[in-house]
Design a protein around this motif. Structure first.
Motif, PDB file in Angstrom:
ATOM      1  N   TYR A   1     -18.952   3.630   6.906  1.00  0.00           N
ATOM      2  CA  TYR A   1     -17.780   3.700   7.659  1.00  0.00           C
ATOM      3  C   TYR A   1     -16.575   3.857   6.942  1.00  0.00           C
ATOM      4  O   TYR A   1     -15.572   4.207   6.847  1.00  0.00           O
ATOM      5  N   LEU A   2     -16.476   2.576   6.212  1.00  0.00           N
ATOM      6  CA  LEU A   2     -15.239   2.176   5.630  1.00  0.00           C
ATOM      7  C   LEU A   2     -15.146   3.101   3.820  1.00  0.00           C
ATOM      8  O   LEU A   2     -13.984   2.957   4.084  1.00  0.00           O
ATOM      9  N   ILE A   3     -16.171   3.288   4.079  1.00  0.00           N
ATOM     10  CA  ILE A   3     -15.736   4.254   2.553  1.00  0.00           C
ATOM     11  C   ILE A   3     -15.905   5.529   2.344  1.00  0.00           C
ATOM     12  O   ILE A   3     -14.536   6.223   2.091  1.00  0.00           O
ATOM     13  N   PHE A   4     -16.202   6.405   3.818  1.00  0.00           N
ATOM     14  CA  PHE A   4     -16.477   8.168   4.109  1.00  0.00           C
ATOM     15  C   PHE A   4     -15.766   8.343   4.600  1.00  0.00           C
ATOM     16  O   PHE A   4     -15.145   8.879   5.849  1.00  0.00           O
ATOM     17  N   TYR A   5     -15.673   7.040   6.087  1.00  0.00           N
ATOM     18  CA  TYR A   5     -14.868   8.264   6.848  1.00  0.00           C
ATOM     19  C   TYR A   5     -13.150   7.795   7.226  1.00  0.00           C
ATOM     20  O   TYR A   5     -12.240   7.460   8.147  1.00  0.00           O
ATOM     21  N   LEU A   6     -12.707   6.824   6.604  1.00  0.00           N
ATOM     22  CA  LEU A   6     -11.218   6.491   6.738  1.00  0.00           C
ATOM     23  C   LEU A   6     -11.264   7.309   5.363  1.00  0.00           C
ATOM     24  O   LEU A   6     -11.730   7.292   4.354  1.00  0.00           O
ATOM     25  N   GLN A   7      -9.885   7.521   5.372  1.00  0.00           N
ATOM     26  CA  GLN A   7      -8.854   8.902   4.572  1.00  0.00           C
ATOM     27  C   GLN A   7      -8.078   7.738   3.746  1.00  0.00           C
ATOM     28  O   GLN A   7      -6.423   6.782   3.804  1.00  0.00           O
ATOM     29  N   TRP A   8      -8.586   7.377   2.649  1.00  0.00           N
ATOM     30  CA  TRP A   8      -8.235   5.975   1.366  1.00  0.00           C
ATOM     31  C   TRP A   8      -7.205   6.447   1.134  1.00  0.00           C
ATOM     32  O   TRP A   8      -5.810   6.064   0.433  1.00  0.00           O
ATOM     33  N   GLU A   9      -6.967   8.781   0.848  1.00  0.00           N
ATOM     34  CA  GLU A   9      -5.027   8.309   0.495  1.00  0.00           C
ATOM     35  C   GLU A   9      -3.996   7.348   1.402  1.00  0.00           C
ATOM     36  O   GLU A   9      -2.775   6.822   0.858  1.00  0.00           O
ATOM     37  N   ASN A  10      -4.445   7.793   2.867  1.00  0.00           N
ATOM     38  CA  ASN A  10      -3.730   6.155   3.164  1.00  0.00           C
ATOM     39  C   ASN A  10      -4.097   5.151   3.667  1.00  0.00           C
ATOM     40  O   ASN A  10      -2.892   4.144   3.564  1.00  0.00           O
ATOM     41  N   ILE A  11      -5.256   4.749   3.405  1.00  0.00           N
ATOM     42  CA  ILE A  11      -5.113   3.386   3.155  1.00  0.00           C
ATOM     43  C   ILE A  11      -4.586   2.418   2.118  1.00  0.00           C
ATOM     44  O   ILE A  11      -4.412   1.446   2.364  1.00  0.00           O
ATOM     45  N   TYR A  12      -4.622   3.502   0.541  1.00  0.00           N
ATOM     46  CA  TYR A  12      -4.269   2.654  -0.502  1.00  0.00           C
ATOM     47  C   TYR A  12      -2.499   2.820   0.161  1.00  0.00           C
ATOM     48  O   TYR A  12      -2.163   1.677  -0.424  1.00  0.00           O
ATOM     49  N   SER A  13      -2.328   3.521   0.408  1.00  0.00           N
ATOM     50  CA  SER A  13      -0.420   2.985   1.316  1.00  0.00           C
ATOM     51  C   SER A  13      -0.447   2.374   1.988  1.00  0.00           C
ATOM     52  O   SER A  13       0.295   1.281   1.846  1.00  0.00           O
ATOM     53  N   ILE A  14      -1.647   1.882   2.758  1.00  0.00           N
ATOM     54  CA  ILE A  14      -1.221   0.568   3.651  1.00  0.00           C
ATOM     55  C   ILE A  14      -1.643  -0.302   2.869  1.00  0.00           C
ATOM     56  O   ILE A  14      -0.660  -1.585   3.241  1.00  0.00           O
ATOM     57  N   LEU A  15      -2.040  -0.759   1.862  1.00  0.00           N
ATOM     58  CA  LEU A  15      -2.218  -1.606   1.445  1.00  0.00           C
ATOM     59  C   LEU A  15      -1.539  -2.268   0.151  1.00  0.00           C
ATOM     60  O   LEU A  15      -1.242  -3.621  -0.188  1.00  0.00           O
ATOM     61  N   LEU A  16      -0.820  -0.905  -0.789  1.00  0.00           N
ATOM     62  CA  LEU A  16       0.094  -1.205  -1.695  1.00  0.00           C
ATOM     63  C   LEU A  16       1.733  -1.563  -0.666  1.00  0.00           C
ATOM     64  O   LEU A  16       1.756  -2.881  -1.118  1.00  0.00           O
TER      65      LEU A  16
END
Length: 724
Positions: free
Chosen positions: A469-484
């Motif tokens: 779920y963490l790798i495939f169901y989340l949009q990492w483009e958005n996760i990157y912005s959130i984390l950064l």
């Protein structure tokens, strides 16, 4: 069909995730020409089209992905001939799809990326041998690029663009970003749409991890899918293949995404590669897209599946995907290098209820057939389908003998049987399970995987693991912005909040009394102490503020972003800035996450906290020494100007107290500093290996400033603490 593992240990899963994050002209057929008359397609996104005849309404294809043909691992190319060719000779697919990362494009130590023509020559020679020994027609092989195939390629047609000269697609002039392949038979059409979403400018790794569609490419893909529906009177089943999973595909410049486009055009599935078997086995994602309703039309939701195939590189995976009257099923096989091709079976109908994505109208007549493809070197003498009831402890309900299909041939190893599907209506998609058993002419038995089915098309519930779920169901483009940006906001607060607290208590003597006391100390006091005392070293605080502002506004480093001999380019937090790019300063976002997130989380944030900790510890040591009589006597001696043995004794006594104090938190802080230095050295050396040692080493933001800040903080603590 192999389904994802039920779970992973938390430690192992998180370790895998961290390693994973740090460590990722068109030819138009005459048969289709009239379908596309008057269609407006962006000129920048060319579409290559092919049409092949199909026998009946059943077709199957083979997919391979992530070959990573390497000059240092010739066995990967050799096994294409030794393993894939015999498999294709038995399976005899309508198409062979190669979904990216054809070559490895890495040096021997895998520290830098570069195109190596010898790897492409290996691939070309191997595929020529595969065609020769498997019997598959070369025109039926379709390959697209992955991120490794675009490493260091500054533009299409450059001297390093070996895909345009050595790929199968290049041999048939299929160099458009979209490949449209149509299988036509009877009253059905099966469309396979291949999309190349590699970066327009091939940035070298590690900042080349995501697919980058353009608005024009998405529009061209939608047009291609839509046009078939409008011009073909027969039923069309549509599948899309690419290299990048949806979670690792960035949005277009206008914020458009494929998920909505695919759902609107009712594709059945999207198949891809990229993340290899370690993660790819867990990618079984059902996309559900809801469309807004109005007063005339009710709200509706459309679904399609996304399936990633494990890699050829380490596991020699292939996928056999079949379409039977519009119903999609597949089987993933791991070819064993030490064995010949193992006999396998793929049930094409009824489909596995765990991968259903549309229900059948309850009033509609149900299909009364069972179909299975049997792939074997030996002739099958007995094939039997068995149905089990899970509510009765998987008791056998019915045995059905299957016969070769009426038009059975070695090219179509289809076994068929009639049954009464009305007997298996159920509200549960898990109740009835199907398994097929077969005996070949040598008496060897092969079995299919037992799997649930639903004659009504009900979908079984599928629960991904938390890692999937963490790798495939989340949009990492958005996760990157959130984390950064959450990290940047934390650092801004870390720098500004203590100064605000200091200003509010500037004229309040209570803090000084409170800090000097030993009573009433709790977690809140320790936090206040850490923040205020940590920021009192004005020079270090100003240096950290300047460093953070520099990271936000100025280039982090300079390096050879494309080829080893290419131009020096600048990497900002907002992306690579290159003369060849038309994307402004955003080229490579969010691919930069492999550089920026480790640096911000493992170097900058610990660095700022360590500087605060060293400053606070220095204040704590001075406060402790000020309470000692020895320190008071020493100060009196210094004021009176006395010296000699008595003064030396007091100095040594004071230093012994400091050393005693240093055995506690100070040594822990120094150990943390050593860990930060190691993390920084590893990240900096990795960046230097990727983009050039000299340019990165001369970029102070990533090579010098963190070390200088740590040295200054440690020196300040030691000198002020040891000063009499």
């Amino acid at each position: 069909m192999a389904f994802p593992p039920s779970g992973l240990s938390s430690t192992a899963a998180m370790a895998n995730l961290i390693v994973f994050l740090i460590c990722l002209s068109s030819r138009t057929s005459n048969n289709l020409a009239f379908y596309f008359e008057g269609v407006s397609v962006a000129e920048a996104e060319t579409v290559s089209r092919e049409v092949f005849p199909m026998d009946g309404d059943l077709a199957w294809v083979v997919q391979i992905s992530d070959l990573h043909i390497s000059a240092y691992h010739p066995e990967r190319a050799d096994d294409l001939v030794r393993l894939l060719a015999p498999a294709l000779r038995v399976v005899r697919p309508a198409l062979l799809l190669v979904t990216g990362d054809i070559t490895d494009a890495k040096n021997r130590r895998r520290t830098s990326s570069r195109q190596d023509e010898s790897e492409w020559i290996q691939y070309k020679n191997s595929m020529d041998a595969v065609v020769k020994h498997s019997g598959i027609e070369k025109r039926r092989i379709f390959d697209i690029q992955g991120n490794h195939d675009k490493y260091g390629v500054p533009f299409v047609g450059s001297s390093l663009d070996f895909f345009s000269t050595h790929s199968i697609s290049s041999q048939f002039n299929r160099l458009g970003t979209i490949q449209s392949i149509s299988l036509e038979g009877g009253d059905r059409k099966y469309l396979f749409l291949g999309i190349d979403d590699t970066m327009s400018v091939g940035i070298r790794g590690p900042s080349n991890l995501f697919g980058h569609p353009t608005d024009e490419r998405i529009a061209a893909a939608v047009t291609e899918l839509k046009t078939l529906d409008e011009h073909l009177k027969s039923s069309v089943t549509k599948l899309v293949f690419g290299h990048f999973p949806m979670s690792f595909t960035a949005s277009s410049a206008q914020g458009e995404r494929y998920e909505t486009a695919f759902a609107k055009q009712s594709i059945s599935a999207y198949i891809c590669g990229h993340l290899h078997a370690t993660f790819g086995k867990q990618l079984w994602r059902l996309h559900t897209v809801s469309f807004p309703s109005d007063s005339m039309k009710p709200k509706r939701a459309t679904q399609f599946w996304e399936w990633e195939l494990g890699d050829w590189k380490d596991y020699r995976f292939i996928r056999i995907l079949a379409i039977d009257q519009g119903e999609v099923s597949f089987l993933d096989l791991e070819l064993n290098p030490s064995e010949k091709f193992q006999s396998s079976m793929l049930i094409t109908y009824p489909t596995d209820s765990r991968i259903n994505n549309r229900a059948v109208d309850h009033d509609k007549h149900l299909r009364n057939d069972i179909n299975v493809l049997v792939f074997s070197v030996q002739e099958m003498v007995n094939v039997t389908a068995k149905i089990f009831d899970s509510r009765r402890d998987f008791c056998l309900v019915e045995e059905i003998t299957m016969q070769p299909a009426p038009n059975y041939s070695i090219n179509k190893p289809l076994f068929h049987a009639k049954w009464n599907p009305e007997n298996y209506r159920s509200v549960s998609a898990h109740r009835y399970w199907l398994q097929v058993f077969a005996f070949d002419s040598e008496g060897e038995m092969i079995t299919s995987i037992r799997r649930p089915f639903s004659v009504e098309g009900r979908a079984a519930h599928f629960s991904p693991t938390w890692l999937a779920y963490l790798i495939f169901y989340l949009q990492w483009e958005n996760i990157y912005s959130i984390l950064l940006w959450s990290n940047i906001c934390f650092l801004v607060l870390l720098l500004s909040l203590p100064k605000l607290l200091t200003h509010l208590m500037k004229r309040n003597a209570s803090y000084q009394n409170w800090a000097a006391s030993t009573e009433g100390r709790n977690l809140l006091f320790n936090v206040f102490w850490f923040l205020i005392e940590g920021s009192r070293n004005t020079k270090l605080w100003a240096a950290m503020v300047t460093f953070l502002l520099y990271l936000l506004m100025f280039p982090w480093f300079w390096g050879r972003a494309t080829s080893e001999d290419g131009e020096i380019s600048e990497m900002y937090l907002s992306g690579w800035r290159m003369e060849a790019s038309t994307d402004g300063g955003t080229l490579g976002v969010p691919d930069l996450m492999t550089i920026t997130l480790p640096f911000m989380y493992f170097v900058v944030t610990p660095l700022f906290l360590a500087v605060y900790g060293l400053s606070a510890e220095m204040s704590a040591i001075c406060l402790r020494l000020s309470r000692t009589t020895e320190r008071s006597d020493l100060q009196a001696l210094l004021v009176s100007g006395q010296n000699g043995a008595h003064l030396g004794w007091h100095v040594e006594k004071t230093r012994s107290l400091v050393c005693k104090r240093l055995r506690g938190w100070s040594w822990a802080l120094l150990l943390i500093c050593a860990v930060i230095v190691c993390s920084h050295s590893k990240l900096a050396s990795g960046t230097m290996s990727a983009y050039g040692t000299r340019p990165v080493a001369l970029s102070p933001a990533v090579s010098l400033v963190p070390l200088l800040l740590l040295v200054a903080a440690v020196y300040s603590m030691m000198t002020k603490s040891l000063r009499p």
